[in-house]
Design a protein around this motif. Structure first.
Motif, PDB file in Angstrom:
ATOM      1  N   ALA A 110      60.970  26.592  68.673  1.00 12.04           N
ATOM      2  CA  ALA A 110      62.008  27.624  68.772  1.00 12.04           C
ATOM      3  C   ALA A 110      61.576  28.938  68.142  1.00 12.04           C
ATOM      4  N   LYS A 111      60.643  28.887  67.198  1.00 10.18           N
ATOM      5  CA  LYS A 111      60.167  30.132  66.577  1.00 10.18           C
ATOM      6  C   LYS A 111      59.393  31.002  67.566  1.00 10.18           C
ATOM      7  N   LEU A 112      58.867  30.367  68.598  1.00 10.93           N
ATOM      8  CA  LEU A 112      58.095  31.112  69.583  1.00 10.93           C
ATOM      9  C   LEU A 112      58.972  31.714  70.685  1.00 10.93           C
ATOM     10  N   HIS A 113      60.260  31.398  70.677  1.00  9.94           N
ATOM     11  CA  HIS A 113      61.145  31.931  71.721  1.00  9.94           C
ATOM     12  C   HIS A 113      61.338  33.442  71.598  1.00  9.94           C
ATOM     13  N   GLU A 114      61.439  33.919  70.373  1.00 10.47           N
ATOM     14  CA  GLU A 114      61.739  35.347  70.165  1.00 10.47           C
ATOM     15  C   GLU A 114      60.645  36.252  70.726  1.00 10.47           C
ATOM     16  N   PRO A 115      59.340  36.028  70.415  1.00 15.54           N
ATOM     17  CA  PRO A 115      58.313  36.910  71.013  1.00 15.54           C
ATOM     18  C   PRO A 115      58.310  36.859  72.541  1.00 15.54           C
ATOM     19  N   PHE A 116      58.584  35.646  73.089  1.00 17.14           N
ATOM     20  CA  PHE A 116      58.603  35.506  74.544  1.00 17.14           C
ATOM     21  C   PHE A 116      59.741  36.333  75.152  1.00 17.14           C
ATOM     22  N   VAL A 117      60.923  36.240  74.565  1.00 11.19           N
ATOM     23  CA  VAL A 117      62.085  36.983  75.076  1.00 11.19           C
ATOM     24  C   VAL A 117      61.885  38.484  74.859  1.00 11.19           C
ATOM     25  N   LYS A 118      61.263  38.838  73.714  1.00  2.57           N
ATOM     26  CA  LYS A 118      61.011  40.253  73.453  1.00  2.57           C
ATOM     27  C   LYS A 118      60.068  40.832  74.508  1.00  2.57           C
ATOM     28  N   PHE A 119      59.033  40.064  74.881  1.00  2.00           N
ATOM     29  CA  PHE A 119      58.103  40.527  75.900  1.00  2.00           C
ATOM     30  C   PHE A 119      58.825  40.737  77.232  1.00  2.00           C
ATOM     31  N   MET A 120      59.732  39.821  77.573  1.00  2.00           N
ATOM     32  CA  MET A 120      60.497  39.983  78.815  1.00  2.00           C
ATOM     33  C   MET A 120      61.407  41.224  78.735  1.00  2.00           C
ATOM     34  N   TYR A 121      62.011  41.447  77.572  1.00  2.00           N
ATOM     35  CA  TYR A 121      62.924  42.596  77.430  1.00  2.00           C
ATOM     36  C   TYR A 121      62.180  43.914  77.641  1.00  2.00           C
ATOM     37  N   TRP A 122      61.018  44.059  76.964  1.00  2.00           N
ATOM     38  CA  TRP A 122      60.288  45.319  77.102  1.00  2.00           C
ATOM     39  C   TRP A 122      59.699  45.470  78.506  1.00  2.00           C
ATOM     40  N   SER A 123      59.392  44.365  79.157  1.00  2.70           N
ATOM     41  CA  SER A 123      58.937  44.448  80.554  1.00  2.70           C
ATOM     42  C   SER A 123      60.061  44.967  81.446  1.00  2.70           C
ATOM     43  N   LEU A 124      61.280  44.483  81.183  1.00  3.04           N
ATOM     44  CA  LEU A 124      62.432  44.991  81.934  1.00  3.04           C
ATOM     45  C   LEU A 124      62.642  46.477  81.672  1.00  3.04           C
ATOM     46  N   ARG A 125      62.480  46.883  80.429  1.00  2.22           N
ATOM     47  CA  ARG A 125      62.673  48.287  80.100  1.00  2.22           C
ATOM     48  C   ARG A 125      61.628  49.180  80.748  1.00  2.22           C
ATOM     49  N   GLN A 126      60.423  48.646  80.970  1.00  2.00           N
ATOM     50  CA  GLN A 126      59.403  49.435  81.651  1.00  2.00           C
ATOM     51  C   GLN A 126      59.785  49.702  83.110  1.00  2.00           C
ATOM     52  N   LEU A 127      60.606  48.841  83.681  1.00  2.00           N
ATOM     53  CA  LEU A 127      61.020  49.021  85.068  1.00  2.00           C
ATOM     54  C   LEU A 127      62.125  50.067  85.210  1.00  2.00           C
ATOM     55  N   ASP A 128      62.718  50.543  84.080  1.00  2.00           N
ATOM     56  CA  ASP A 128      63.805  51.529  84.166  1.00  2.00           C
ATOM     57  C   ASP A 128      63.354  52.811  84.836  1.00  2.00           C
ATOM     58  N   ALA A 129      62.134  53.229  84.563  1.00  2.00           N
ATOM     59  CA  ALA A 129      61.655  54.514  85.066  1.00  2.00           C
ATOM     60  C   ALA A 129      61.208  54.453  86.515  1.00  2.00           C
ATOM     61  N   GLY A 130      61.148  53.247  87.085  1.00  2.00           N
ATOM     62  CA  GLY A 130      60.697  53.130  88.462  1.00  2.00           C
ATOM     63  C   GLY A 130      61.746  52.493  89.342  1.00  2.00           C
ATOM     64  N   THR A 131      61.365  52.227  90.573  1.00  2.00           N
ATOM     65  CA  THR A 131      62.304  51.644  91.540  1.00  2.00           C
ATOM     66  C   THR A 131      61.830  50.286  92.035  1.00  2.00           C
ATOM     67  N   GLN A 132      60.767  49.765  91.444  1.00  2.00           N
ATOM     68  CA  GLN A 132      60.225  48.514  91.955  1.00  2.00           C
ATOM     69  C   GLN A 132      61.122  47.329  91.638  1.00  2.00           C
ATOM     70  N   HIS A 133      61.971  47.477  90.636  1.00  2.00           N
ATOM     71  CA  HIS A 133      62.836  46.348  90.291  1.00  2.00           C
ATOM     72  C   HIS A 133      63.880  46.097  91.374  1.00  2.00           C
ATOM     73  N   SER A 134      64.033  47.024  92.353  1.00  2.00           N
ATOM     74  CA  SER A 134      64.987  46.797  93.439  1.00  2.00           C
ATOM     75  C   SER A 134      64.545  45.646  94.338  1.00  2.00           C
ATOM     76  N   THR A 135      63.255  45.348  94.345  1.00  2.00           N
ATOM     77  CA  THR A 135      62.747  44.232  95.143  1.00  2.00           C
ATOM     78  C   THR A 135      62.824  42.914  94.391  1.00  2.00           C
ATOM     79  N   MET A 136      63.291  42.930  93.158  1.00  2.00           N
ATOM     80  CA  MET A 136      63.324  41.730  92.316  1.00  2.00           C
ATOM     81  C   MET A 136      64.757  41.360  91.946  1.00  2.00           C
ATOM     82  N   THR A 137      65.687  41.647  92.813  1.00  2.00           N
ATOM     83  CA  THR A 137      67.097  41.422  92.483  1.00  2.00           C
ATOM     84  C   THR A 137      67.373  39.957  92.170  1.00  2.00           C
TER      85      THR A 137
END
Length: 578
Positions: free
Chosen positions: A332-359
């Motif tokens: 369970a201690k390893l869950h936080e870095p994994f979720v953090k990596f997913m969060y910042w990856s999502l935030r990188q998609l804010d500036a673009g439009t490619q996330h529209s294909t990943m609904t």
């Protein structure tokens, strides 16, 4: 002696005249001359041209002024006077008396005519007087009516002046309102033009991104086919693996789903360390175009680098979403870095439009993070040496670990669209923000843009929760100033501007938003942002139309306008005192 003789002769003459008047009937009227007649004779006889007896006549008249009849009572003197009178003197006296008589008659006639004329004049004057009385009465009535008319005229004049002043004030207010509306219209027109330009730029960029997405998708398909071919060649002879690869081709799912979890936990620890490092030093360095006032476009080198990062994030997110199913078997201690990596990856998609294909991928990611992951029986088949057969779970949104729960909440807000999930996420966020650690995490994970995505009138049911989460950050703490600096950008002010233009905005939401704007107005550099999006004009209009009973809102609006230099200090103080 001469004088005495003349007097005697005069007396005799008068006595003789008296006797002749008595004797002759045609002179009877002359005997009626009284003492008054002789006095008048004396007055009339004076202007006659008697050469010798005028003076004696006057003296005799004055001596005998009592009555001519008393000489008749003395016969001795009478006889002596008759002897002394002469006929020509008597006739002359008679003539004179006759003339006097005629004059008296003429005078009497004249007096009568004059009396009649006086009566006529008196009658005429009486009529004139009555007419004047009637005129005076009419004038007095007219004067009373005139006073009443003047009084009413004065009242009407005052009413007219009052109405003119009132209408003048109303006209001034209408002119001011017209100027404000004209200014607001000009500002809105300018803002509309800017938005059109931005829309054209975004449309052009969107078109380019779609072309690029198609290329990337084609490249991804080629790489997947190549990877499948190499995997088949490498694992040739293993029927079990070959069967799984065949199913992989049919279902077109990532290969990572077929791999078993390695028994060596150090591999996951190593991966999480890499994820932490990448998240903190690369993915968290967001370069948002909304962060400043300059509006400058990023340079070409940075844009290409950002596109590369977005492409990698688009590739990784589906795989990481699949890996969530294996998280119950990981520490369970390893869950936080994994979720953090997913969060910042999502935030990188804010500036673009490619996330529209990943609904679908993002929706699944949000649901798994919200509900958690529970292992299934089929996933435990590879654990031949496992002692426990109970299903394992991995909680993210409902975790007791604050950083993990906070990150999971932000991911839910980024990916989920269901209202009940979002309401629970905002409730959890408000509870976490009441702690200092929660405020620090809010700033560390740059959560303001995530919250602003829901600060719109279309999310009317969640609007109060969104404002409450931002309001928690305005509580006096060490995190207040960094939070205000994080809100000092065009994205925040544009969102507030759109929200304030909403007609009939709820009073509580307006009061909460006014608190945040009041604190932002204390930063001098934000004055340009207030003016850029005409928020100061909207606040002035709200201040003008707000009822004085809403004292809290009035105080915040006045304080904000004062900080912007649009009102005087005394008005703020007076409203605060009320």
């Amino acid at each position: 002696m001469g004088t005495d003789n003349e007097q005697d002769s005069f007396h005799d003459l008068k006595q003789r005249e008296t006797e002749e008047l008595i004797e002759n009937d045609h002179r009877v009227n002359s005997s009626k001359i009284t003492k008054q007649s002789f006095k008048e004779i004396e007055k009339v006889a004076q202007p006659t041209n008697l050469a010798s007896n005028s003076r004696n006549w006057t003296e005799c008249c004055s001596d005998s002024s009592d009555s001519p009849l008393k000489h008749v009572s003395f016969p001795t003197s009478k006889a002596s006077n008759k002897q002394n009178l002469r006929p020509h003197q008597i006739s002359r006296i008679y003539d004179e008396l006759f003339q006097i008589h005629q004059k008296l008659q003429y005078e009497t006639t004249a007096q009568q005519e004059f009396a009649e004329e006086l009566q006529k004049r008196e009658h005429f004057l009486v009529e004139r007087e009555q007419l004047l009385f009637r005129h005076e009465t009419a004038l007095s009535k007219i004067k009373g009516v005139e006073e009443e008319v003047l009084t009413r005229f004065q009242i009407i004049k005052e009413q007219h002046n009052t109405e003119v002043e009132h209408l003048t004030e109303v006209l001034k207010e209408k002119n001011k309102e017209s100027k404000r509306l004209r200014s607001s219209f000009d500002a809105l027109k300018e803002l509309n033009d800017n938005l059109k330009k931005q829309l054209n730029e975004v449309s052009e960029e969107n078109r380019k991104m779609e072309i690029q997405a198609k290329r990337v998708q084609a490249r991804l398909d080629n790489l997947q086919r190549k990877f499948e071919f190499m995997t088949i060649q490498k694992l040739k002879g293993n029927s079990h693996v070959a069967h799984e690869m065949k199913s992989l081709k049919q279902e077109k799912v990532p290969v990572s789903k077929t791999y078993k979890v390695p028994l060596n936990a150090q591999v996951y620890e190593l991966l999480t360390i890499f994820m932490d490092w990448i998240s903190d030093h690369h993915l968290s360095k967001l370069k948002s175009e909304e962060s400043g006032m300059d509006g400058e476009k990023p340079v070409l080198g940075f844009a290409s680098k950002r596109n590369e990062i977005q492409e990698k994030c688009v590739k990784l997110l589906p795989m990481m979403t699949e890996q969530l199913q294996w998280m119950p078997f990981v520490n369970a201690k390893l869950h936080e870095p994994f979720v953090k990596f997913m969060y910042w990856s999502l935030r990188q998609l804010d500036a673009g439009t490619q996330h529209s294909t990943m609904t679908s991928t993002l929706r699944r990611l949000g649901e798994d993070i919200f509900k958690g992951v529970v292992t299934k029986r089929t996933q435990n088949n590879y654990l031949e040496h496992s002692v426990e057969n109970k299903p394992k779970t991995a909680a993210f949104f409902k975790s007791s670990n604050l950083p993990l729960r906070f990150l999971s909440t932000l991911i839910v807000l980024k990916t989920v669209t269901q209202a009940d999930y979002l309401a629970q996420a905002f409730d959890s966020l408000c509870l976490d923000l009441k702690t200092d650690e929660g405020k620090v995490l809010f700033l560390e994970y740059q959560a303001v843009p995530v919250i602003l995505n829901h600060l719109r009138i279309s999310s009317k049911g969640l609007l109060s929760n969104v404002i409450d989460s931002l309001l928690q950050m305005t509580v006096e703490s060490k995190s207040l100033q960094p939070f205000l600096e994080a809100c000092s950008n065009t994205l925040f002010f544009r969102t507030c501007s759109v929200l304030l233009r909403t007609p009939k905005l709820d009073l509580q939401i307006l009061e909460k938003l006014s608190i945040i704007l009041q604190k932002l107005s204390k930063i001098k550099s934000n004055k340009k942002l207030f003016e850029l999006f005409t928020i100061h004009l909207m606040l002035q209009e709200i201040q003008r139309t707000t009822h004085p009973e809403h004292a809290f809102l009035c105080i915040n609006l006045n304080s904000t306008l004062f900080n912007l230099g649009l009102t005087k200090c005394n008005s703020v103080a007076s409203n605060a005192s009320h």
